[in-house]
Design a protein around this motif. Structure first.
Motif, mmCIF file in Angstrom:
data_model
loop_
_atom_site.group_PDB
_atom_site.id
_atom_site.type_symbol
_atom_site.label_atom_id
_atom_site.label_comp_id
_atom_site.label_asym_id
_atom_site.label_seq_id
_atom_site.Cartn_x
_atom_site.Cartn_y
_atom_site.Cartn_z
ATOM 1 N N ALA A 61 33.969 -67.039 -63.791
ATOM 2 C CA ALA A 61 34.403 -68.250 -64.360
ATOM 3 C C ALA A 61 33.420 -68.471 -65.316
ATOM 4 C CB ALA A 61 34.164 -69.261 -63.248
ATOM 5 N N ASN A 62 31.976 -68.040 -65.293
ATOM 6 C CA ASN A 62 31.011 -68.539 -66.173
ATOM 7 C C ASN A 62 30.606 -67.572 -67.375
ATOM 8 O OD1 ASN A 62 29.299 -66.651 -65.024
ATOM 9 N ND2 ASN A 62 28.123 -68.422 -63.940
ATOM 10 N N PHE A 63 31.175 -66.276 -67.202
ATOM 11 C CA PHE A 63 30.476 -65.261 -68.150
ATOM 12 C C PHE A 63 30.783 -65.654 -69.469
ATOM 13 C CE2 PHE A 63 29.135 -61.250 -69.197
ATOM 14 C CZ PHE A 63 30.205 -60.645 -69.876
ATOM 15 N N GLN A 64 32.042 -66.293 -69.780
ATOM 16 C CA GLN A 64 32.425 -66.617 -71.206
ATOM 17 C C GLN A 64 31.211 -67.589 -71.801
ATOM 18 O OE1 GLN A 64 34.205 -64.797 -73.372
ATOM 19 N NE2 GLN A 64 33.285 -65.863 -75.051
ATOM 20 N N GLN A 65 30.839 -68.437 -70.870
ATOM 21 C CA GLN A 65 30.082 -69.716 -71.422
ATOM 22 C C GLN A 65 28.697 -69.194 -71.697
ATOM 23 O OE1 GLN A 65 32.406 -70.081 -69.137
ATOM 24 N NE2 GLN A 65 33.783 -71.298 -70.368
ATOM 25 N N VAL A 66 28.297 -68.227 -70.823
ATOM 26 C CA VAL A 66 27.071 -67.842 -70.988
ATOM 27 C C VAL A 66 26.973 -66.828 -72.265
ATOM 28 C CG1 VAL A 66 25.211 -65.882 -69.959
ATOM 29 C CG2 VAL A 66 26.733 -67.543 -68.325
ATOM 30 N N LEU A 67 27.869 -66.185 -72.538
ATOM 31 C CA LEU A 67 27.802 -65.457 -73.904
ATOM 32 C C LEU A 67 28.118 -66.350 -75.136
ATOM 33 C CD1 LEU A 67 30.490 -62.492 -73.195
ATOM 34 C CD2 LEU A 67 27.934 -62.429 -73.122
ATOM 35 N N GLU A 68 28.451 -67.269 -74.987
ATOM 36 C CA GLU A 68 28.611 -68.526 -75.870
ATOM 37 C C GLU A 68 27.113 -69.176 -76.064
ATOM 38 O OE1 GLU A 68 33.168 -69.576 -75.374
ATOM 39 O OE2 GLU A 68 31.675 -71.008 -75.099
ATOM 40 N N SER A 69 26.544 -69.145 -74.968
ATOM 41 C CA SER A 69 25.043 -69.722 -75.179
ATOM 42 C C SER A 69 24.059 -68.961 -75.816
ATOM 43 C CB SER A 69 24.628 -70.122 -73.591
ATOM 44 O OG SER A 69 24.177 -68.960 -73.191
ATOM 45 N N SER A 70 24.300 -67.904 -76.035
ATOM 46 C CA SER A 70 23.538 -66.892 -76.963
ATOM 47 C C SER A 70 23.584 -67.272 -78.253
ATOM 48 C CB SER A 70 23.933 -65.400 -76.639
ATOM 49 O OG SER A 70 25.283 -64.961 -77.557
ATOM 50 N N MET A 71 24.581 -68.206 -78.868
ATOM 51 C CA MET A 71 24.520 -68.470 -80.071
ATOM 52 C C MET A 71 23.480 -69.383 -80.622
ATOM 53 S SD MET A 71 27.441 -66.962 -80.949
ATOM 54 C CE MET A 71 27.483 -67.358 -82.679
ATOM 55 N N THR A 72 22.689 -69.810 -80.048
ATOM 56 C CA THR A 72 21.507 -70.712 -80.038
ATOM 57 C C THR A 72 20.177 -70.149 -79.542
ATOM 58 O OG1 THR A 72 22.112 -72.231 -78.644
ATOM 59 C CG2 THR A 72 22.556 -72.875 -80.914
ATOM 60 N N ALA A 73 20.346 -69.389 -78.500
ATOM 61 C CA ALA A 73 18.962 -68.896 -77.757
ATOM 62 C C ALA A 73 19.563 -67.467 -77.109
ATOM 63 C CB ALA A 73 18.461 -69.629 -76.884
ATOM 64 N N PRO A 74 18.786 -66.467 -77.106
ATOM 65 C CA PRO A 74 19.021 -65.261 -76.588
ATOM 66 C C PRO A 74 19.314 -65.337 -75.042
ATOM 67 C CG PRO A 74 17.121 -65.126 -77.959
ATOM 68 C CD PRO A 74 17.317 -66.452 -77.632
ATOM 69 N N VAL A 75 20.246 -64.491 -74.708
ATOM 70 C CA VAL A 75 20.804 -64.151 -73.201
ATOM 71 C C VAL A 75 20.307 -62.496 -72.825
ATOM 72 C CG1 VAL A 75 22.668 -64.080 -71.789
ATOM 73 C CG2 VAL A 75 22.384 -65.984 -73.282
ATOM 74 N N LEU A 76 19.691 -62.636 -71.818
ATOM 75 C CA LEU A 76 19.579 -61.173 -71.473
ATOM 76 C C LEU A 76 20.372 -60.899 -70.079
ATOM 77 C CD1 LEU A 76 15.766 -60.557 -71.509
ATOM 78 C CD2 LEU A 76 17.571 -60.223 -73.253
ATOM 79 N N LEU A 77 21.519 -60.174 -70.324
ATOM 80 C CA LEU A 77 22.201 -59.671 -69.124
ATOM 81 C C LEU A 77 21.569 -58.590 -68.309
ATOM 82 C CD1 LEU A 77 26.005 -59.708 -70.807
ATOM 83 C CD2 LEU A 77 24.777 -61.495 -69.365
ATOM 84 N N VAL A 78 21.473 -58.901 -66.863
ATOM 85 C CA VAL A 78 20.763 -57.734 -66.144
ATOM 86 C C VAL A 78 21.721 -57.317 -65.044
ATOM 87 C CG1 VAL A 78 18.868 -57.312 -64.747
ATOM 88 C CG2 VAL A 78 18.786 -59.130 -66.087
ATOM 89 N N VAL A 131 19.542 -53.643 -69.015
ATOM 90 C CA VAL A 131 19.455 -54.915 -69.527
ATOM 91 C C VAL A 131 20.143 -55.028 -71.170
ATOM 92 C CG1 VAL A 131 17.828 -56.761 -70.200
ATOM 93 C CG2 VAL A 131 17.518 -55.313 -68.217
ATOM 94 N N VAL A 132 20.991 -55.874 -71.076
ATOM 95 C CA VAL A 132 21.602 -56.029 -72.618
ATOM 96 C C VAL A 132 21.154 -57.453 -72.964
ATOM 97 C CG1 VAL A 132 23.843 -56.383 -73.742
ATOM 98 C CG2 VAL A 132 23.503 -54.514 -71.824
ATOM 99 N N ALA A 133 20.757 -57.232 -73.957
ATOM 100 C CA ALA A 133 20.598 -58.557 -74.875
ATOM 101 C C ALA A 133 21.736 -58.915 -75.646
ATOM 102 C CB ALA A 133 19.205 -58.174 -75.952
ATOM 103 N N VAL A 134 21.786 -60.241 -75.541
ATOM 104 C CA VAL A 134 23.242 -60.982 -76.399
ATOM 105 C C VAL A 134 22.583 -62.050 -77.247
ATOM 106 C CG1 VAL A 134 25.398 -62.101 -76.139
ATOM 107 C CG2 VAL A 134 24.571 -60.406 -74.372
ATOM 108 N N ILE A 135 22.718 -61.673 -78.485
ATOM 109 C CA ILE A 135 22.366 -62.676 -79.485
ATOM 110 C C ILE A 135 23.290 -62.905 -80.533
ATOM 111 C CG2 ILE A 135 20.485 -63.243 -81.325
ATOM 112 C CD1 ILE A 135 18.632 -61.234 -79.723
ATOM 113 N N ASP A 136 23.502 -64.259 -80.965
ATOM 114 C CA ASP A 136 24.670 -64.763 -81.558
ATOM 115 C C ASP A 136 26.083 -63.941 -81.154
ATOM 116 O OD1 ASP A 136 22.838 -64.622 -84.827
ATOM 117 O OD2 ASP A 136 23.169 -66.105 -83.302
ATOM 118 N N GLY A 137 26.011 -63.889 -79.882
ATOM 119 C CA GLY A 137 27.473 -63.253 -79.316
ATOM 120 C C GLY A 137 27.594 -61.991 -79.254
ATOM 121 N N ARG A 138 26.427 -61.307 -79.766
ATOM 122 C CA ARG A 138 26.500 -59.714 -79.865
ATOM 123 C C ARG A 138 25.712 -59.053 -78.932
ATOM 124 N NH1 ARG A 138 24.344 -58.962 -85.958
ATOM 125 N NH2 ARG A 138 23.166 -60.719 -85.319
#
Length: 319
Positions: free
Chosen positions: A57-74, A127-134
């Motif tokens: 349910a929240n995976f896509q929104q978490v990825l989208e939040s990487s557009m302004t600050a980095p996300v680390l997927l563990v 651990v995968v870094a997601v920045i700007d959706g990448r």
């Protein structure tokens, strides 16, 4: 999935992610909690303001939040490799130390194998870094806490030199030993409205938050409870109970008493009343009773044991 180390934290290269620094005041340029900083959808992980448990349910929104600050997927599994669970815990703790520099997305590959498959995860831990959706692999292997802290500090420094300076807002209020709880500024307008007794404005403010981020469970809960307050304004409790007693299958009468029970702290009474109403009714009336009950579940919170029991009872009433 098995452990197959391919890199260590000391060998991180983020040069491909370089981008111009945002102008002052632009989204992604602020300090924690400042306007324009990234929000973090989804349910927060226990004990952390900057970690969220990932589900479909929240995976896509978490990825989208990487557009302004980095996300680390563990990606981890406590059953297949307990050490990977410790890595997830350590990163969760460090996310608070770094004050929103990263949002940690915790992906339990046993609970959501479809996400690991979609991301083509070869092994755990990862651990995968997601920045700007990448997305890009950051590191794999379980490492001591101090080494992990140094690695994240290095990554943060590299990102800063590349103009990537955004921070996530805290997922929830964090206790402060000297100043008391820190309120999440996202909810300030709605909470101020409630404090002033302006229920309609509170509903509108919470609705804006939910429309902007449907995965924000705190906003959804606030909206649901504000609507309970809105529906019960000026209602006479005794008259409402009398009307419900005289018309046990009247949806409006029964949902009103359920709302009043909620406000009085009689949560399970409210749930039980509506479960039985669902059991007795059919067609449109049943749908209305069920939808109202789901709204009350949201007001309490889906992780609450009373809600879990209520959902089980509702399922039994429907079938």
């Amino acid at each position: 999935m098995t452990q197959q180390p391919f890199s260590r934290p000391g060998a991180i290269d983020l040069s491909a992610l370089k981008r111009p620094a945002p102008p002052a005041g632009a989204p992604g340029a602020g300090a924690p909690g400042a306007p324009g900083t990234a929000g973090a959808p989804g349910a927060s992980a226990a004990g952390s303001a900057y970690a969220v448990q990932i589900d479909e349910a929240n995976f896509q929104q978490v990825l989208e939040s990487s557009m302004t600050a980095p996300v680390l997927l563990v990606f981890y599994s406590r059953t297949r490799m307990p050490e990977s669970g410790q890595l997830a815990d350590d990163l969760t703790m460090l996310s608070d130390e770094l004050d929103g520099r990263f949002l940690i997305g915790l992906v339990d590959v046993d609970a959501v194998p479809q996400i690991a498959q979609a991301m083509q995860i070869p092994t755990i831990p990862l651990v995968v870094a997601v920045i700007d959706g990448r997305p890009m692999p950051l590191f794999q292997d379980v490492v001591p806490l101090d080494e992990l802290r140094a690695a994240l500090t290095q990554v943060a420094q590299q990102l800063t030199t590349q103009g990537i300076t955004g921070r996530h807002q805290p997922r929830h209020a964090v206790a402060d030993s000297e100043d008391g709880p820190v309120e999440d500024p996202r909810y300030a307008a709605a909470q101020d409205a409630l404090g002033e007794g302006d229920i309609d404005r509170a509903v509108a403010e919470y609705q804006k938050l939910v429309d902007g981020n449907p995965a924000d469970v705190e906003a959804a809960a606030g909206l649901a409870m504000a609507k309970v307050l809105q529906r019960t304004q000026g209602v006479d409790l005794n008259a409402a109970r009398q009307a419900a007693a005289q018309a046990p299958d009247d949806v409006d009468a029964q949902t009103m008493v359920a709302d009043l029970d909620m406000l009085g702290g009689h949560v399970e009474d409210a749930f039980g009343r509506l479960v039985e109403l669902v059991r007795r009714t059919s067609g449109t009336d049943r749908d209305r009773a069920r939808d109202h009950l789901l709204g009350l579940f949201a007001a309490v919170g889906n992780d609450d044991p009373r809600v879990l029991r209520g959902r089980q009872n509702l399922a039994s009433a429907l079938f």
